[in-house]
Each structure stands twice: as structure tokens, then as C-alpha cells.
Design a protein around this motif. Sequence first.
Motif, PDB file in Angstrom:
ATOM      1  N   SER A  52      30.821  59.795  18.633  1.00  6.01           N
ATOM      2  CA  SER A  52      30.160  60.183  18.836  1.00  6.01           C
ATOM      3  C   SER A  52      29.160  60.040  17.422  1.00  6.01           C
ATOM      4  CB  SER A  52      30.286  61.870  18.841  1.00  6.01           C
ATOM      5  OG  SER A  52      29.471  62.194  18.111  1.00  6.01           O
ATOM      6  N   ARG A  54      25.814  61.671  15.718  1.00  9.62           N
ATOM      7  CA  ARG A  54      24.656  62.199  15.651  1.00  9.62           C
ATOM      8  C   ARG A  54      23.420  62.511  14.791  1.00  9.62           C
ATOM      9  NH1 ARG A  54      29.826  63.788  15.836  1.00  9.62           N
ATOM     10  NH2 ARG A  54      29.926  64.986  13.790  1.00  9.62           N
ATOM     11  N   ASP A  77      20.468  53.503  24.631  1.00  2.63           N
ATOM     12  CA  ASP A  77      21.746  53.377  26.298  1.00  2.63           C
ATOM     13  C   ASP A  77      21.358  52.032  26.747  1.00  2.63           C
ATOM     14  OD1 ASP A  77      18.816  52.972  26.941  1.00  2.63           O
ATOM     15  OD2 ASP A  77      18.941  54.827  28.343  1.00  2.63           O
ATOM     16  N   VAL A  89      28.720  57.820  26.989  1.00  3.47           N
ATOM     17  CA  VAL A  89      28.767  59.390  27.259  1.00  3.47           C
ATOM     18  C   VAL A  89      27.338  60.771  27.269  1.00  3.47           C
ATOM     19  CG1 VAL A  89      29.920  61.614  27.046  1.00  3.47           C
ATOM     20  CG2 VAL A  89      31.273  59.077  26.823  1.00  3.47           C
ATOM     21  N   ASN A  90      26.875  60.079  26.178  1.00  3.28           N
ATOM     22  CA  ASN A  90      25.579  61.200  26.111  1.00  3.28           C
ATOM     23  C   ASN A  90      24.611  60.792  25.101  1.00  3.28           C
ATOM     24  OD1 ASN A  90      23.488  63.558  26.722  1.00  3.28           O
ATOM     25  ND2 ASN A  90      24.828  64.014  24.158  1.00  3.28           N
ATOM     26  N   PHE A  91      23.439  60.814  25.525  1.00  4.90           N
ATOM     27  CA  PHE A  91      22.702  59.711  24.671  1.00  4.90           C
ATOM     28  C   PHE A  91      21.197  60.197  24.541  1.00  4.90           C
ATOM     29  CE2 PHE A  91      18.143  57.379  24.254  1.00  4.90           C
ATOM     30  CZ  PHE A  91      18.418  57.126  23.321  1.00  4.90           C
ATOM     31  N   SER A  92      21.028  61.329  23.474  1.00  2.00           N
ATOM     32  CA  SER A  92      18.808  61.627  23.578  1.00  2.00           C
ATOM     33  C   SER A  92      18.862  61.598  22.579  1.00  2.00           C
ATOM     34  CB  SER A  92      20.011  62.859  23.586  1.00  2.00           C
ATOM     35  OG  SER A  92      20.334  63.338  22.551  1.00  2.00           O
ATOM     36  N   GLU A  95      22.246  62.094  19.416  1.00  2.00           N
ATOM     37  CA  GLU A  95      22.455  61.764  19.977  1.00  2.00           C
ATOM     38  C   GLU A  95      23.084  60.890  20.541  1.00  2.00           C
ATOM     39  OE1 GLU A  95      27.078  63.565  20.178  1.00  2.00           O
ATOM     40  OE2 GLU A  95      26.102  64.508  22.028  1.00  2.00           O
ATOM     41  N   ARG A  97      26.627  58.810  22.016  1.00  2.00           N
ATOM     42  CA  ARG A  97      27.751  58.987  22.278  1.00  2.00           C
ATOM     43  C   ARG A  97      28.987  57.861  23.694  1.00  2.00           C
ATOM     44  NH1 ARG A  97      30.054  64.623  24.942  1.00  2.00           N
ATOM     45  NH2 ARG A  97      28.237  65.129  23.020  1.00  2.00           N
ATOM     46  N   SER A  99      32.100  55.915  24.906  1.00  2.00           N
ATOM     47  CA  SER A  99      34.232  56.183  25.267  1.00  2.00           C
ATOM     48  C   SER A  99      34.652  54.728  24.874  1.00  2.00           C
ATOM     49  CB  SER A  99      34.065  56.752  26.440  1.00  2.00           C
ATOM     50  OG  SER A  99      33.359  56.735  27.774  1.00  2.00           O
TER      51      SER A  99
END
Length: 443
Positions: A52, A54, A77, A89-92, A95, A97, A99
Motif C-alpha cells: 500500500s 498512501r 491504475d 486492489v484500490n486506486f485513488s 492511495e 494498493r 496485491s
Amino acid sequence: MAIAGSAPLATILSLYVFQAALLKGAAQEPVVSLNLVTDNVSVVEGEMAIISCRVKDNDDSVIQLLNPNRQTIYFRDVRPLKDARFQLVNFSDNELRVSLSNVSLSDEGRYVCQLYTDPPQEAYADITVLIPPGNPIIEARDEVLSEGNETEMTCSAMSSKPAATLRWMKGDKELPGKPKVELTYDRMYTVTSRLKFTVSREDDGVPVACIVDHPAVKDFQAQKYLEVQYKPEVKILVEFPQGLTREGENLELNCQAKGKPQPQRVSWVKVDDDVPSHAVITGGDLYIENLNKSYNGTYRCVASNAVGESFDDYILYVYDAPTTTPKPTTATTTTTTITTTTISYPEANQDTAPGTEPAAHDSRAGEGAPRAVDHAVIGGVVAVVVFAMLCLLIVLGRYFARHKGTYFTHEAKGADDAADADTAIINAEGGHTNSDEKKEYYI
């Protein structure tokens, strides 16, 4: 269609422009930023790791993730790296993230979270790959042990990362081992621990466990049960009589013997003599009827097995048969106080310590029956008391014979010649000058 297909193309073009800009500004060293946060990761081989990146305060700068070789895994992304194990897993804006599945030892290293600013900001996430050891193996030098002997055991835990820690437990007691750590060619560790200890009969059937402590596993151990052989434990029980052993009565003893292996032979002997000819021996039981004092002595029960031989002793002391005392026919008026001395014998110790000469059972202790004083002792006390009474009577007789009582009578001499009582009184007024002295004796 042209518009839909232009979005991925624009992203790829922006990626190349970004990388070109990085190369152009390569002279500017990236700085470690407190604005960019990440975490170290420990993961077991074959499992999944989460990385991750951040950003606390983002000014629309681009976030990307690099592998230990500084190859871009994710740019925003988009995944330029052709490794399908990495998944978004997550993009903003704050952050990124990612895996990583099916982690292997080659994935271990330092991953870089990078924020494209001027100069670039970086944070580092170290991935540590844990490899659990194989099943621990216990090897024993001796499969079957004898009490009092020393044995050695070895426990091995192979191919782990990091090196495992081995502990030994015997029952609920921890024992110290001697560890040895070896690093193999594939960067793995093999740990071996040796344990030496002396066994007793109480260790028979007790588990010895080798416990493996490793961050990749829990409750990982191997164990082996001890098999210890020991010589018999012998104990004599008195079945009859429950009190003192007296002439004319019967004696029954029971010998209990247990060991590992079970005793093959149990026998009775009389120390320094022969067992009475009419005694009946059945296995561990000894029966003697119609006791007399010639049977006094030490009777020994002996049991043996493949490990050794043990015994227990019983001391027989035959007392006189009980007698009946006749009731007195006349009443005695003399009160006599008799001081009685209680004679006690030491109690026999019935517990036999293994490997040492056992304490003998003594029939004189009554084996739990009330203690009694021998008739010879009672007769002696009575004779002493009677003799003392006779001596007392003789002394009193001689004392009273020597102490006489002397007194004077006040009878007037010549009173017999007086005509009447008045004349006798007048004649007596003269005192005792004319009276005779009379003596009386008191015995």
C-alpha cells in the motif's frame, strides 16, 4: 469507437512521457518523504502480500509502484509489468494498493512507492518471505530403556527461513538441548538439537516433545513416548492376624510385586534358616498354621525380572497364647496405687525404597493392632507390689511395738478400807503421795 480506443492510448502515451521526464530529471535524487507512507510486509511463501502506497496531501501528483529492480509495477491504475500476479486492489488520489499472489522467495526485497514531484518523493516497503520448516523429526538412540540409564535424542527441522528455534519438553518439564544451525546453498536453514537425560521408572510412558518455534507456523511439534523397564517393586501385606501373632494361631502373608516387564518369579525364603516344612506357598502367598516360637525370624519375599531383583522382609515374633486370670473370691480393703510403665516398640516401616534394602515388617509392632504388655511383665509388677506391702506391714509392727503409753491413776489408796464414799474422798485429798503408781501398756 475512435474515442473509446483513444483513452488507453492516451494513458500509455502519458506513461512514456512521464518516464522520459524521469530520465531527464534523473540528476535530481529522490528524497524520502514523510508525505508518502507505506508498510513493511512479512508473508509466508505461497500466500498473498498487500503493498500500500498512501499520500497524506496530494496535489494531483502521479503515484507509482516499483519492484526491487526499480521496474514500474503500477503507474496510477495501469500495470506496465507483464506479471499477472500483481493486481490492483484500490486506486485513488491518496492511495495505490496492489496485491501480489503466490509469493515466492524471488519476490523478496525492497519495493518503492514513488510520488512524481520535483524532486520525486519515495517511501520503501520491505517484503520478507517466510518459509516454514518441514515436519520435525525425532530420532532416539534407544527404543527401550532401563531405569538409571542415560539416553540421547535428536530433533531436526529442515529448510526454513528464518532459522527455527527448537525446544524440548518431557511431560510438563522443559529440558535444555544443544542446537546447531546450518545455512544451505538455497539460503535455507536447517536446525538440529540434541538432548541427553537419565531416565527413571516414573518416565515410563511419558511423552518427549520437540517443539518448533517459527513465525510461519504455530503449534508445530513432534513427540515420542518413552518406554522404560525397571526391576520389581515388592511389598508384603499381612492378611491374618490383624493384631499380635500368638502361639497356636495362623499366619497368612501376601507378597505383591510389580515391575516392567512383569516379574517372572516370586519366591519366599527365611533368612538364615529354612521355611517351616508345613508352610504352604502359593504364588505370592505364604500360609503357616499353628504358630510357635520356633518360627520366629525374618521371612523374605523375592521377585525378579529381566532388569533385576528386589525383595521385602517381614519379621515374625510369636507371643505367648492368651491366658485367663481367675476372679478374686474375697474383698480387699487395702487400696493400692500401682504405677504402670508402658513399653512400646518402634513401628515397622512398610514402604520399601527401590534399589535399597527395604525396612522389614515386624510382627511385634502389631501391624496396626492395639499394643499389649507381655504377661511376664505384668507378673513381675504384681510381685514387686506384694513384696512392698509385706515390708510395709513389718515396719509398722515394729514401730508401734516400741512406742508405749504411760499414765497415772487417781485412785486413793485405802479407799477400800473406808466405811463410805465420803470417808474415801476425805482420805484422798492428801494428793498422790500415798497412792501407788500404776502402769498400763498400749500396744
